[in-house]
Scaffold this motif. Structure first.
Motif, mmCIF file in Angstrom:
data_model
loop_
_atom_site.group_PDB
_atom_site.id
_atom_site.type_symbol
_atom_site.label_atom_id
_atom_site.label_comp_id
_atom_site.label_asym_id
_atom_site.label_seq_id
_atom_site.Cartn_x
_atom_site.Cartn_y
_atom_site.Cartn_z
ATOM 1 N N LEU A 142 -3.258 -2.482 -10.078
ATOM 2 C CA LEU A 142 -4.205 -2.691 -8.107
ATOM 3 C C LEU A 142 -4.536 -4.558 -7.922
ATOM 4 C CD1 LEU A 142 -6.479 -1.580 -6.207
ATOM 5 C CD2 LEU A 142 -8.131 -1.684 -6.819
ATOM 6 N N SER A 152 0.814 -1.197 -0.258
ATOM 7 C CA SER A 152 -0.258 -0.616 -0.128
ATOM 8 C C SER A 152 0.834 1.681 -0.112
ATOM 9 C CB SER A 152 -1.055 0.247 0.949
ATOM 10 O OG SER A 152 0.288 0.273 2.491
ATOM 11 N N GLU A 163 -8.096 -4.934 -2.558
ATOM 12 C CA GLU A 163 -8.905 -3.595 -1.493
ATOM 13 C C GLU A 163 -9.178 -3.888 -0.301
ATOM 14 O OE1 GLU A 163 -10.209 0.235 -4.450
ATOM 15 O OE2 GLU A 163 -11.552 -1.328 -4.072
ATOM 16 N N THR A 176 -10.862 2.844 2.623
ATOM 17 C CA THR A 176 -10.412 1.408 1.977
ATOM 18 C C THR A 176 -8.740 1.298 1.855
ATOM 19 O OG1 THR A 176 -12.740 1.257 1.067
ATOM 20 C CG2 THR A 176 -10.900 0.598 -0.532
ATOM 21 N N GLU A 177 -7.524 0.689 1.548
ATOM 22 C CA GLU A 177 -6.362 0.483 1.641
ATOM 23 C C GLU A 177 -6.732 -0.243 -0.358
ATOM 24 O OE1 GLU A 177 -2.705 -0.097 3.848
ATOM 25 O OE2 GLU A 177 -3.790 -1.751 4.063
ATOM 26 N N ARG A 178 -5.771 0.384 -0.582
ATOM 27 C CA ARG A 178 -5.450 -0.222 -1.954
ATOM 28 C C ARG A 178 -3.682 -0.590 -2.360
ATOM 29 N NH1 ARG A 178 -4.873 3.066 -6.276
ATOM 30 N NH2 ARG A 178 -6.395 2.066 -7.890
ATOM 31 N N GLU A 197 0.726 4.433 -12.461
ATOM 32 C CA GLU A 197 -0.843 3.614 -12.722
ATOM 33 C C GLU A 197 -0.967 3.760 -13.761
ATOM 34 O OE1 GLU A 197 -4.839 1.955 -10.291
ATOM 35 O OE2 GLU A 197 -3.881 3.765 -9.403
ATOM 36 N N LEU A 228 -1.138 -2.510 -4.238
ATOM 37 C CA LEU A 228 -0.472 -2.150 -6.147
ATOM 38 C C LEU A 228 0.293 -2.914 -6.510
ATOM 39 C CD1 LEU A 228 -1.477 1.503 -5.817
ATOM 40 C CD2 LEU A 228 -2.120 0.250 -7.469
#
Length: 209
Positions: A63, A33, A66, A73-75, A56, A77
């Protein structure tokens, strides 16, 4: 995740060359994250997010998950590849054309061939990945030490004759379902190891006291 991705878009190439973004791409071989990355690279999370959005946008990170954390909300990647190469296509108007050179002994022709190979293999790998197919490729990599320049010239001549004989044996331009393949054989000197700046000509370490 691809092992190697070839960057063709000039804007994506520019984005990838930023030192901070290069570091982020290296760190994102393992999904993370923005908060986790901020700790690893020693930057504020807001600045990391800025760079992540740019990467991105150009398809260099993607992604993968999530996660809900309280009201946020933590994305998570991940880089789209473990390694990247910039294709000559990114500099299409000034990229070298192998057709401009006629000498088989031209170092610039060899460089132009290498550039074309990067460009073509990048497109082939992307197409194969999209079609979920494997590519039929083959390569040989090794080193040979010649006693003299005459030996090197003789080797090159014999190698050329042998390759031509094999091509004549297996090439069938009239095969109804035949698939054309690119064949490149290269020979060039091996780079010498970089000298250690702490070593003197005699091989002893310098005394900086």
């Amino acid at each position: 995740m691809l092992e190697i991705a070839v960057i063709e878009d000039p804007a994506a190439a520019e984005a990838s060359l930023d030192p901070i973004r290069t570091r982020i791409l290296r760190e994102l071989v393992v999904p993370a994250s923005a908060t986790q990355l901020a700790v690893r690279v020693g930057l504020p999370r807001q600045k990391v997010n800025y760079h992540l959005r740019a990467l991105e946008k150009h398809g260099l990170v993607e992604l993968v998950e999530e996660r809900r954390k309280g009201n946020m909300t933590e994305r998570i990647l991940q880089a789209t590849a473990s390694s990247y190469l910039i294709s000559p296509q990114a500099l299409a108007s000034v990229s070298p054309d192998p057709g401009r050179f006629s000498s088989h002994f031209s170092a610039f022709w060899l460089l132009a061939l290498a550039g074309r190979m990067v460009q073509e293999m990048g497109k082939l790998i992307a197409g194969a990945a999209a079609a979920r197919q494997k590519l039929a490729t083959f390569a040989v990599d090794g080193e040979v030490t010649f006693r003299t320049a005459a030996d090197r010239a003789a080797f090159a001549e014999e190698l050329g004759v042998a390759v031509t004989r094999l091509v004549d044996k297996y090439h069938d331009g009239d095969a109804p379902r035949g698939r054309r393949h690119r064949l490149v054989v290269a020979l060039h000197p091996v780079l010498k190891p970089a000298k250690d700046p702490t070593q003197t000509p005699s091989g002893k370490e310098q005394d900086n006291d």
